[in-house]
Design a protein around this motif. Structure first.
Motif, short mmCIF file in Angstrom:
data_model
loop_
_atom_site.label_atom_id
_atom_site.label_comp_id
_atom_site.label_asym_id
_atom_site.label_seq_id
_atom_site.Cartn_x
_atom_site.Cartn_y
_atom_site.Cartn_z
N ASP A 74 0.82 -1.21 0.00
CA ASP A 74 0.00 0.00 0.00
C ASP A 74 0.86 1.26 0.00
OD1 ASP A 74 -2.29 -1.53 0.01
OD2 ASP A 74 -2.52 -1.49 2.19
N GLN A 75 2.01 1.20 0.65
CA GLN A 75 2.93 2.33 0.62
C GLN A 75 3.35 2.66 -0.80
OE1 GLN A 75 6.18 1.19 3.18
NE2 GLN A 75 5.35 2.28 4.95
N VAL A 76 3.76 1.62 -1.51
CA VAL A 76 4.23 1.81 -2.88
C VAL A 76 3.12 2.37 -3.76
CG1 VAL A 76 5.00 0.58 -4.94
CG2 VAL A 76 6.03 0.05 -2.72
N ILE A 77 1.92 1.81 -3.63
CA ILE A 77 0.79 2.27 -4.46
C ILE A 77 0.45 3.73 -4.15
CG2 ILE A 77 -1.67 1.97 -4.90
CD1 ILE A 77 -1.27 -1.02 -4.48
N ALA A 78 0.41 4.08 -2.86
CA ALA A 78 0.06 5.45 -2.47
C ALA A 78 1.09 6.45 -2.98
CB ALA A 78 -0.06 5.54 -0.95
N VAL A 79 2.37 6.13 -2.81
CA VAL A 79 3.42 7.04 -3.27
C VAL A 79 3.39 7.17 -4.79
CG1 VAL A 79 5.91 7.37 -3.43
CG2 VAL A 79 4.89 6.63 -1.27
N ALA A 80 3.15 6.08 -5.49
CA ALA A 80 3.07 6.12 -6.96
C ALA A 80 1.93 7.02 -7.41
CB ALA A 80 2.90 4.71 -7.51
N ILE A 81 0.79 6.92 -6.77
CA ILE A 81 -0.37 7.76 -7.14
C ILE A 81 -0.04 9.23 -6.93
CG2 ILE A 81 -2.73 8.37 -6.49
CD1 ILE A 81 -3.21 5.42 -5.90
N ILE A 82 0.60 9.55 -5.81
CA ILE A 82 0.95 10.94 -5.52
C ILE A 82 1.92 11.48 -6.57
CG2 ILE A 82 2.12 12.45 -3.86
CD1 ILE A 82 1.06 10.53 -1.65
N LEU A 83 2.93 10.69 -6.92
CA LEU A 83 3.91 11.13 -7.91
C LEU A 83 3.28 11.32 -9.28
CD1 LEU A 83 7.06 8.99 -6.99
CD2 LEU A 83 6.60 11.38 -6.44
N ILE A 84 2.40 10.40 -9.66
CA ILE A 84 1.74 10.51 -10.97
C ILE A 84 0.88 11.78 -11.02
CG2 ILE A 84 -0.02 9.48 -12.45
CD1 ILE A 84 1.06 6.73 -11.57
N PHE A 85 0.14 12.04 -9.95
CA PHE A 85 -0.70 13.24 -9.92
C PHE A 85 0.16 14.51 -9.97
CE2 PHE A 85 -3.05 16.58 -7.65
CZ PHE A 85 -4.21 16.61 -8.42
N TYR A 86 1.27 14.50 -9.24
CA TYR A 86 2.16 15.66 -9.25
C TYR A 86 2.74 15.89 -10.64
CZ TYR A 86 6.09 18.66 -7.93
OH TYR A 86 7.00 19.70 -7.85
N MET A 87 3.13 14.81 -11.31
CA MET A 87 3.64 14.94 -12.67
C MET A 87 2.58 15.49 -13.61
SD MET A 87 5.83 11.40 -12.96
CE MET A 87 5.86 11.52 -14.75
N PHE A 88 1.35 15.02 -13.44
CA PHE A 88 0.25 15.52 -14.28
C PHE A 88 0.06 17.02 -14.09
CE2 PHE A 88 -4.29 16.57 -14.63
CZ PHE A 88 -4.51 16.23 -15.96
N VAL A 89 0.15 17.48 -12.84
CA VAL A 89 0.00 18.91 -12.55
C VAL A 89 1.11 19.71 -13.24
CG1 VAL A 89 0.10 20.66 -10.73
CG2 VAL A 89 -1.23 18.57 -10.39
N ILE A 90 2.34 19.20 -13.18
CA ILE A 90 3.45 19.90 -13.82
C ILE A 90 3.27 19.95 -15.34
CG2 ILE A 90 5.92 19.80 -14.31
CD1 ILE A 90 6.38 18.78 -11.53
N ILE A 91 2.85 18.84 -15.92
CA ILE A 91 2.65 18.80 -17.37
C ILE A 91 1.58 19.80 -17.81
CG2 ILE A 91 1.81 17.36 -19.28
CD1 ILE A 91 3.10 14.97 -17.84
N VAL A 92 0.52 19.89 -17.05
CA VAL A 92 -0.60 20.78 -17.42
C VAL A 92 -0.28 22.24 -17.12
CG1 VAL A 92 -2.99 21.37 -16.89
CG2 VAL A 92 -2.32 18.96 -17.12
#
Length: 201
Positions: A74-92
């Motif tokens: 669950d740690q890995v999944i949660a951190v991955a989701i946060i990083l993906i969302f952060y990357m999406f924000v930067i891209i947009v």
């Protein structure tokens, strides 16, 4: 102690946001910049509060690791989701005034995601029992971390050695008239960098 820790994690972003918002009309004043420039000069002018998003990302990652300390999966999944969302924000939003910094952030977080993916595969699938896969995964994870470190150091070096190249080619561009007028108020190289590359929308 827990209350103090939570108060610090939540209070720091709130204090910084309140400070920058209350003094938003003073962002270009030299007295304010000398004290608080590191809080906002990396970002485009209209996104001067983006440091709050950076802090919130760090807080969420820390909380995720703490909340799921008994479940590495669950740690890995949660951190991955946060990083993906952060990357999406930067891209947009492309919040960083130096355009290359946006690319650098996306690249580094992509490398971190690759590392997380291999950690997940090693601990939650049958691949983890293979010595060959473990060796390959370890090699790739180390390579990703070294690449991220190299990119960061290279970017810092370019900013120090050739700041004019960054300002001329990699930042949001202003008209030549505005650029010349800004040069008349050069307090330091950092502040000029903010006025030229970061004051544009």
């Amino acid at each position: 102690a827990l209350c103090l820790f939570i108060g610090y994690l939540m209070g720091l972003p709130i204090v910084i946001a309140a400070l920058l918002w209350n003094y938003r009309d003073s962002l270009n004043k030299s007295d304010f910049q000398v004290q608080f420039a590191p809080l906002y000069t990396d970002y485009r002018r209209k996104l001067y509060l983006f440091i709050i998003a950076v802090l919130v990302k760090k807080v969420l990652i820390g909380c995720s690791i703490g909340m799921f300390q008994n479940s590495p999966r669950d740690q890995v999944i949660a951190v991955a989701i946060i990083l993906i969302f952060y990357m999406f924000v930067i891209i947009v939003m492309k919040p960083f005034a130096i355009l290359a910094r946006n690319f650098m952030e996306i690249t580094i977080h992509s490398l971190q995601l690759v590392t997380i993916m291999f950690i997940f595969l090693s601990t939650n699938t049958g691949l983890g029992s293979s010595s060959t896969f473990k060796t390959l995964a370890s090699f790739i994870m180390v390579l990703c971390q070294l690449a991220a470190l190299f990119i960061t150091l290279a970017f810092m070096l370019v900013r120090i050695v050739a700041p004019d190249m960054i300002k001329a080619g990699l930042t949001d561009q202003l008209t030549s008239k505005k650029r010349d007028s800004f040069r008349g108020n050069d307090y330091t190289a950092t502040l000029l960098d903010y006025k030229i590359g970061r004051a544009s929308c």
